[in-house]
Design an enzyme around this catalytic site. Structure first.
Site, mmCIF file in Angstrom:
data_model
loop_
_atom_site.group_PDB
_atom_site.id
_atom_site.type_symbol
_atom_site.label_atom_id
_atom_site.label_comp_id
_atom_site.label_asym_id
_atom_site.label_seq_id
_atom_site.Cartn_x
_atom_site.Cartn_y
_atom_site.Cartn_z
ATOM 1 N N TYR A 1 -18.727 23.708 11.166
ATOM 2 C CA TYR A 1 -18.277 23.505 9.861
ATOM 3 C C TYR A 1 -19.026 24.149 8.450
ATOM 4 C CZ TYR A 1 -17.033 20.559 5.616
ATOM 5 O OH TYR A 1 -16.720 19.633 4.703
ATOM 6 N N SER A 2 -19.021 24.218 7.415
ATOM 7 C CA SER A 2 -20.125 24.771 6.346
ATOM 8 C C SER A 2 -21.366 24.650 6.354
ATOM 9 C CB SER A 2 -20.318 23.304 5.475
ATOM 10 O OG SER A 2 -20.400 23.236 4.432
ATOM 11 N N LEU A 3 -22.472 24.244 5.657
ATOM 12 C CA LEU A 3 -23.441 25.448 6.589
ATOM 13 C C LEU A 3 -24.023 24.913 8.458
ATOM 14 C CD1 LEU A 3 -25.763 26.033 5.775
ATOM 15 C CD2 LEU A 3 -26.967 23.746 5.693
#
Length: 436
Positions: free
Chosen positions: A94-96
């Site tokens: 998720y995300s980074l």
């Protein structure tokens, strides 16, 4: 979270969840819960990575990926010691965490760990595949591009493409997408690669980078009609035919000044004029502290004092051979962002085309279309798009209507009103997309 983590010795499928910047394992709680509701502990074993929590995400994708790699290897050994055997692996970022997960996958591939596993699913939710530097014009975007890499330590430099990873001379984002790297070879082993990208209101990870797209057809949602995946309306767009242009109607007359509307907003304006500057000062002060702490942790890690033997993970980045020289010279990202969209001719902005990076830009200018112009990305970002698209991703665009913080809503990061549409996304993933 504890009730969803782990599994029994009968489970043969390990699913690893990796949170994002400033995150913690609790952010992956809704994903873990959906998995457990669909698959019992004797079928799926869940590992929520925890060693990169909080400010530890400042330490960069490389260090973060090494930590996750250690967690996975340790968990596999723990399961084996208890009499279990994992045959399948899935990784969710998720995300980074999507970048960190890709780095960890490359290490697992290079170290031979994946040789004994059937790689099933790699899934990314709102992950910055192309970094986060804004290609848009205006002082807000410029301020974001200047402050971002200077307030997030190593992770910031990598996300904004201002780093030179090891001895490659390239940004880490480019290395992760190099077709000859261990990262792409490892990713290629997965049977299914899926991404979910917000089309609007994602302030952390804009559409173009999470969808691996050189255009953004969702800049004006009033001009499009969305086509949805049946059963997941009105959130999940059809991956094959996500939208059709709307027939333009008569232009509205510009509205005049509304005194009542201004008076109604005055308390909010006054509050922001006081609170926002104080918040920015507090954020920058904390960023200085966290950057210093991050630098100290990285130095300890590099010297072998952080509990992870560095030499185990400093493998060759290339599967075939180490390159003797970096192919071409990439322009500074800032110079590639001088306009919102690329011009249609090489003469439109006066750039030369005597380097590989400039040739990429010239080619993209020729291919841009007036109805859907190409964003003014950097050369390495265009190369990453081509390589990742050739590898193959199943792309799902997400249109969340009920909340303005779609970056958190897409995975129901917390039990917050307005995040309910994120459950539509997660239900689709566990029921229709996840290979067991």
């Amino acid at each position: 979270m504890a009730e969803y983590n782990g599994g029994t010795t009968e489970a043969d499928h390990l699913v690893v969840l990796v949170h994002g910047l400033w995150g913690n394992p609790e952010h992956m709680g809704s994903i873990a819960k959906k998995l457990r509701e669909q698959y019992p502990p004797d079928q799926v074993y869940i590992l929520v990575a925890k060693r990169n929590s909080g400010s530890f995400t400042y330490d960069g994708v490389e260090l973060g990926g090494e930590r996750v790699c250690v967690e996975i290897e340790e968990e596999l050994e723990l399961i084996k010691s208890r009499g279990g055997r994992i045959n399948k692996l899935s990784v969710v970022g998720y995300s980074l965490g999507g970048l960190v997960a890709r780095y960890a996958i490359g290490l697992l591939h290079a170290r031979g760990v994946l040789d004994d596993l059937e790689c099933m699913n790699f899934t990314a939710f709102a992950s910055p595949f192309l970094g986060v530097r804004s290609p848009l014009r205006g002082w807000r975007s410029q301020l974001f591009n200047v402050l971002g890499p200077r307030t997030l330590s190593i992770s910031g430099k990598q996300l904004f493409g201002l780093d030179k990873f090891r001895d490659t001379g390239k940004p880490l984002i480019a290395v992760l997408a190099d077709p000859k790297s261990i990262f792409m070879s490892g990713l290629a082993r997965f049977k299914r690669r899926t991404l979910y990208a917000n089309v609007t209101n994602d302030r952390s990870t804009p559409y173009f980078t999470s969808a691996i797209d050189k255009t953004d057809p969702f800049t004006d949602l009033s001009k499009i009609k969305a086509n949805y995946v049946r059963g997941y309306e009105p959130v999940l767009l059809d991956p094959e035919n996500p939208l059709v242009p709307m027939t333009p109607g008569p232009e509205k007359e510009p509205e005049g000044f509304d005194l009542r509307d201004f008076v109604g907003r005055l308390p909010t304006i006054l509050t922001l004029s006081v609170v926002l500057p104080l918040g920015i000062v507090a954020f920058l002060a904390n960023a200085v502290v966290q950057t210093a702490r991050s630098s100290k942790r990285v130095k300890m890690h590099e010297s072998g004092l952080a509990g992870i033997p560095v030499e185990r993970f400093r493998v060759n980045l290339w599967m075939n051979e180490i390159r003797q020289a970096v192919e071409g010279a990439y322009e500074d990202l800032g110079s590639a962002q001088r306009q919102e969209y690329l011009g249609q001719s090489a003469d439109s902005d006066g750039e030369e085309t005597d380097s590989s990076g400039e040739q990429i830009l010239a080619l993209e200018r020729k291919q841009t279309h007036p109805d859907q112009p190409t964003l003014a990305l950097a050369p390495y970002q265009f190369s990453a798009i081509q390589a990742l698209d050739e590898l193959g991703f199943r792309k799902y665009r997400v249109w969340i209507h009920d909340h303005g913080h779609t970056h958190a809503a897409i995975i129901v990061r917390s039990d917050k009103k307005g995040f309910e549409e994120g459950h539509v996304v997660l239900n689709h993933w566990v029921k229709d997309e996840f290979l067991i």
